[in-house]
Structures are given as structure tokens and as C-alpha cells.
Design an enzyme around this catalytic site. Structure first.
Site, PDB file in Angstrom:
ATOM      1  N   GLY A   1     -22.284  12.757   4.567  1.00 16.02           N
ATOM      2  CA  GLY A   1     -22.674  11.394   4.926  1.00 16.02           C
ATOM      3  C   GLY A   1     -24.029  11.409   5.620  1.00 16.02           C
ATOM      4  O   GLY A   1     -24.380  12.382   6.297  1.00 16.02           O
TER       5      GLY A   1
ATOM      6  N   GLY B   1     -16.685   8.435  -6.302  1.00 18.45           N
ATOM      7  CA  GLY B   1     -17.710   9.494  -6.332  1.00 18.45           C
ATOM      8  C   GLY B   1     -17.014  10.844  -6.424  1.00 18.45           C
ATOM      9  O   GLY B   1     -15.848  10.921  -6.813  1.00 18.45           O
ATOM     10  N   ARG B   2     -17.745  11.880  -6.016  1.00 20.46           N
ATOM     11  CA  ARG B   2     -17.196  13.239  -6.091  1.00 20.46           C
ATOM     12  C   ARG B   2     -15.862  13.352  -5.366  1.00 20.46           C
ATOM     13  O   ARG B   2     -14.889  13.888  -5.897  1.00 20.46           O
ATOM     14  CB  ARG B   2     -18.171  14.227  -5.435  1.00 20.46           C
ATOM     15  CG  ARG B   2     -19.441  14.473  -6.210  1.00 20.46           C
ATOM     16  CD  ARG B   2     -20.383  15.301  -5.369  1.00 20.46           C
ATOM     17  NE  ARG B   2     -20.910  14.490  -4.264  1.00 20.46           N
ATOM     18  CZ  ARG B   2     -22.180  14.157  -4.105  1.00 20.46           C
ATOM     19  NH1 ARG B   2     -23.087  14.596  -4.938  1.00 20.46           N
ATOM     20  NH2 ARG B   2     -22.573  13.413  -3.095  1.00 20.46           N
TER      21      ARG B   2
ATOM     22  N   ARG C   1     -20.001   0.000  -6.705  1.00 25.16           N
ATOM     23  CA  ARG C   1     -21.198  -0.735  -7.090  1.00 25.16           C
ATOM     24  C   ARG C   1     -21.238  -0.956  -8.602  1.00 25.16           C
ATOM     25  O   ARG C   1     -21.625  -1.988  -9.077  1.00 25.16           O
ATOM     26  CB  ARG C   1     -22.419   0.073  -6.635  1.00 25.16           C
ATOM     27  CG  ARG C   1     -23.629  -0.772  -6.405  1.00 25.16           C
ATOM     28  CD  ARG C   1     -24.774   0.073  -5.915  1.00 25.16           C
ATOM     29  NE  ARG C   1     -24.574   0.532  -4.544  1.00 25.16           N
ATOM     30  CZ  ARG C   1     -25.246   1.534  -3.990  1.00 25.16           C
ATOM     31  NH1 ARG C   1     -26.157   2.184  -4.671  1.00 25.16           N
ATOM     32  NH2 ARG C   1     -25.021   1.888  -2.747  1.00 25.16           N
ATOM     33  N   GLN C   2     -20.818   0.055  -9.336  1.00 17.61           N
ATOM     34  CA  GLN C   2     -20.849  -0.073 -10.797  1.00 17.61           C
ATOM     35  C   GLN C   2     -19.733   0.733 -11.438  1.00 17.61           C
ATOM     36  O   GLN C   2     -19.180   1.639 -10.808  1.00 17.61           O
ATOM     37  CB  GLN C   2     -22.197   0.410 -11.336  1.00 17.61           C
ATOM     38  CG  GLN C   2     -22.370   1.885 -11.178  1.00 17.61           C
ATOM     39  CD  GLN C   2     -23.830   2.274 -10.977  1.00 17.61           C
ATOM     40  OE1 GLN C   2     -24.657   1.447 -10.625  1.00 17.61           O
ATOM     41  NE2 GLN C   2     -24.128   3.530 -11.197  1.00 17.61           N
TER      42      GLN C   2
ATOM     43  N   ASP D   1      -8.900   8.810   9.000  1.00 19.98           N
ATOM     44  CA  ASP D   1      -9.525  10.039   9.516  1.00 19.98           C
ATOM     45  C   ASP D   1     -10.840   9.690  10.211  1.00 19.98           C
ATOM     46  O   ASP D   1     -11.490  10.564  10.778  1.00 19.98           O
ATOM     47  CB  ASP D   1      -9.787  11.024   8.362  1.00 19.98           C
ATOM     48  CG  ASP D   1     -10.338  12.356   8.860  1.00 19.98           C
ATOM     49  OD1 ASP D   1      -9.845  12.845   9.893  1.00 19.98           O
ATOM     50  OD2 ASP D   1     -11.273  12.897   8.241  1.00 19.98           O
TER      51      ASP D   1
ATOM     52  N   HIS E   1     -11.359  12.830  12.495  1.00 18.19           N
ATOM     53  CA  HIS E   1     -12.457  13.095  11.556  1.00 18.19           C
ATOM     54  C   HIS E   1     -12.511  14.584  11.179  1.00 18.19           C
ATOM     55  O   HIS E   1     -13.480  15.282  11.492  1.00 18.19           O
ATOM     56  CB  HIS E   1     -13.800  12.633  12.148  1.00 18.19           C
ATOM     57  CG  HIS E   1     -14.837  12.391  11.096  1.00 18.19           C
ATOM     58  ND1 HIS E   1     -15.880  11.501  11.248  1.00 18.19           N
ATOM     59  CD2 HIS E   1     -15.004  12.938   9.860  1.00 18.19           C
ATOM     60  CE1 HIS E   1     -16.637  11.512  10.165  1.00 18.19           C
ATOM     61  NE2 HIS E   1     -16.127  12.378   9.298  1.00 18.19           N
ATOM     62  N   ILE E   2     -11.447  15.022  10.491  1.00 19.65           N
ATOM     63  CA  ILE E   2     -11.335  16.448  10.153  1.00 19.65           C
ATOM     64  C   ILE E   2     -11.347  16.692   8.642  1.00 19.65           C
ATOM     65  O   ILE E   2     -10.875  17.727   8.169  1.00 19.65           O
ATOM     66  CB  ILE E   2     -10.066  17.082  10.779  1.00 19.65           C
ATOM     67  CG1 ILE E   2      -8.798  16.284  10.393  1.00 19.65           C
ATOM     68  CG2 ILE E   2     -10.206  17.178  12.285  1.00 19.65           C
ATOM     69  CD1 ILE E   2      -7.496  16.995  10.755  1.00 19.65           C
ATOM     70  N   GLY E   3     -11.886  15.725   7.891  1.00 24.36           N
ATOM     71  CA  GLY E   3     -11.875  15.832   6.429  1.00 24.36           C
ATOM     72  C   GLY E   3     -12.329  17.185   5.905  1.00 24.36           C
ATOM     73  O   GLY E   3     -11.678  17.800   5.066  1.00 24.36           O
TER      74      GLY E   3
HETATM   75  C1  GLV Z   1     -18.143  14.076   7.019  1.00 25.38           C
HETATM   76  O1  GLV Z   1     -17.708  13.008   7.270  1.00 25.38           O
HETATM   77  C2  GLV Z   1     -19.397  14.307   6.376  1.00 25.38           C
HETATM   78  O2  GLV Z   1     -20.135  13.338   6.167  1.00 25.38           O
HETATM   79  O3  GLV Z   1     -19.715  15.468   6.090  1.00 25.38           O
END
Ligand code: GLV
Length: 339
Positions: A82, A173-174, A196-197, A280, A304-306
Site C-alpha cells: 500500500g 487485484g493480485r 474501477r473496471q 485486519d 494489521h497482520i496481513g
Molecule cells: C500492508 O498493508 C501493506 O500495504 O503492505
């Protein structure tokens, strides 16, 4: 001998990345060597005169930081996929053409980030959170501990499973695709996605259907937010959105907290408008321990442990370091954010 490039690393990061930086022997590294975020005043002081900045998603890199850095700043490398914490418009405006690397004519500061390497870990965590929320795992564990488990009862601790369900993914997305790929074997009947599309190539594997956000809210049993945060997505999961969701549906967000209006989510959860939520990501991070969302049994919140596996964070650290070095050398970056 080439003059060392001044680099600021804003946090303790996995050593593998730091080693890459030191072994390159082109950097004079200053590091905020702590697990706590660098205080703003310290960041503004330490970034002065830096050529490179290796930062985290918790560091707001805005005009003030760019001004404090001064004209030598050539590369910002964020240890994240991000980049909503980077003021890209200000970054683009800085010092045009003076310090460009090849292929980057017209701008002075290049930006690196860490896509792909965290896709699997983040998708895995998203599935874990979805299952924990839908099947009420934290609540069930609590019942075992506090004596609430009296007997096996047919309707006790029931939740929602994926078999024959419709899953709606906001942002295919990915990471959104990787989540879908992992959920499919659980017996999901139908995938919907919004964004968006339309993305026929990404959607093909899941045979996912591109639908407007309203339809996704109305028809999904599980809604998963996996889009990036930008002005178009900020607050899109709001009162209107939750009102359209089914009372039996589960809402999951592993992207950014600000995609969701948290007050509206709270109301939707207490009023029974939706069944449960798993987050998260929140606003702010960390979420204050007295936040109303934390009082709800039907809301599962993670810190926030993704991407938090040892291997992934190591790889992110090395990639962020290599992005930084490439930027300093004016070479193509392994993962450059094209501004
Ligand atoms: C985690 O949220 C990242 O953006 O890497």
C-alpha cells in the site's frame, strides 16, 4: 571513491534487508532502531539531507517530510504494497528532471514498494479472518475459557459457512484473486467482484462476475474488501452499503481501514443489519482499546497482520532494500511504483 549516499531507515526491519543495504557499501545508514514508530519530530530531523528513505506504512510521507529532506532526496522505498501514506502528488512535483534515473524523465523522486511478495500471506490471513469471523472462533474460544460451554447444543455457536455461498470481492487485484483462489475449494457457488473496471482476465479463473457495488452488497454472503485506498474508495463501505447487505452476511476488510465508515459499520453490527465483521485494518491503528467496535462479539479485529509471516517480512525487507539501492544508483527497480 564514491561518496556515500545518506539513507534513513525509519524502523527496525528484518535484518536481511539491512544486510543488503550495508553490503552494497554505498549507503551511510541512519536507522530508527525500534519497534515503535519514529516520532514525527525525529523523522523531520533525521530525514534532512537524505538521498534515500526506507519507510513503513505508518510513516506519513507528505510535503513537510519532503521539504525537511531537501533537494537531495532521490528515492522513497516503502516496506508495503500500500502507498496511501505517501503524498504522491507532492512527490511527483518535486524537483523535476534534475535527479532522474533512466526511464524516469520528468520527475526527481522515485518510489519503490513491495507488491507480489506479500500476496500469498495476505490472502491466507484474509481467509483465516473470514473463517474465524463466519464461524465465530474467538467467541467460541472465549466461551470455553469462561465456562459458557455447558453442553453440546444444536443451535449454540452457529455461524456461517462458505459452502454454496456467494462471495463478493471489492478489488479483484493480485490479493483479491489470491483470496478467491483459496476460497473456491470451500464450495463457493458464485464469485462477484466490483472495482474501477471489469477485469475479464483476472476474473476468468474464478468465473467471477463484474457487478456494481450495490449488487455486490445485495447478493453476497461474504463481502471481502481488497482494494487499495484512494479518493475513489475512501468510505465506500458506508451506511448505504451496509443497508443493502443481507442480515446473514459477513463483512471482511484486509485492505485499509479508511475504505470503511467505521461508525456506520458499528451501527450495522449492533442493529443486526449484517451478521459479523472481521477487520485486519482500522482507523486509527492501533485502535484504542476502549473503541466501541471492540465491545462487539460479532466483530473480530486483528492488528494489521496481513503480511506477517517471518518469510514474507524478510522478503519484503530485502525487496525494499533493493528498490532503494536501485533508486540511488539510477537503475531499474525490482518493484517501482510508476508515478
Ligand atoms: C500492508 O498493508 C501493506 O500495504 O503492505
Amino acid at each position: 571513491m564514491q561518496q556515500l549516499r545518506k539513507v534513513l531507515v525509519t524502523r527496525r526491519i528484518p535484518l536481511a534487508g539491512l544486510r543488503v543495504l550495508s553490503q552494497a557499501a554505498v549507503c551511510d545508514i541512519k536507522q530508527w532502531n525500534s519497534d515503535e514508530p519514529i516520532p514525527r519530530a525525529e523523522l523531520l530531523k533525521e530525514v534532512t539531507g537524505a538521498h534515500g528513505l526506507l519507510c513503513l506504512l505508518s510513516d506519513k510521507v507528505d510535503k513537510e517530510v519532503l521539504d525537511a529532506a531537501g533537494p537531495d532526496l532521490k528515492v522513497i522505498s516503502t516496506l508495503s504494497v500500500g502507498f496511501d501514506h505517501l503524498a504522491l502528488e507532492d512527490i511527483k512535483r518535486r524537483f523535476p528532471s534534475k535527479l532522474c534515473g533512466e526511464g524516469n524523465a520528468g520527475r526527481g523522486i522515485r518510489v519503490g514498494y513491495t507488491p507480489d511478495v506479500l500476496t500469498d500471506a495476505t490472502a491466507e490471513l484474509s481467509v483465516a479472518l473470514l473463517l474465524a469471523t463466519g464461524r465465530r472462533l474467538p467467541e467460541a474460544v472465549q466461551e470455553v475459557k469462561n465456562g459458557g460451554w455447558k453442553t453440546w447444543a444444536p443451535e449454540w455457536m452457529c455461524g456461517y459457512g462458505l459452502s454454496e455461498s456467494t462471495v463478493g470481492i471489492i478489488g479483484l487485484g493480485r490479493i483479491g484473486q489470491a483470496i478467491g483462489r483459496r476460497l473456491k475449494p470451500f464450495g463457493v457457488r458464485r464469485f462477484l467482484y466490483s472495482g474501477r473496471q471489469s477485469r475479464p482476465e483476472s476474473a476468468a479463473e474464478l468465473q467471477a462476475e463484474y457487478v456494481p457495488l450495490d449488487k455486490l452488497a445485495e447478493e453476497s454472503d461474504f463481502v471481502i474488501v481488497s482494494c487499495s485506498l484512494n479518493p475513489e474508495t475512501a468510505g465506500i463501505c458506508n451506511k448505504d452499503f451496509f443497508r443493502k447487505m443481507k442480515k446473514t452476511s459477513v463483512f471482511i476488510n484486509t485492505s485499509r481501514g479508511a475504505v470503511v465508515n467505521q461508525e456506520d459499520l458499528y451501527q450495522a453490527l449492533v442493529s443486526g443489519q449484517i451478521a459479523a465483521a472481521g477487520l485486519d485494518v482500522t482507523v486509527p491503528e492501533p485502535l484504542p482499546v476502549d473503541h466501541p467496535l471492540l465491545t462487539l462479539k460479532n466483530c473480530v479485529i486483528l492488528p494489521h497482520i496481513g503480511s506477517a509471516t517471518y518469510a514474507t517480512r524478510n522478503t519484503m525487507s530485502v525487496l525494499a532494500a533493493n528498490n532503494l539501492l536501485a533508486g540511488l544508483r539510477g537503475e531499474p527497480m525490482p518493484s517501482e511504483l510508476h508515478l
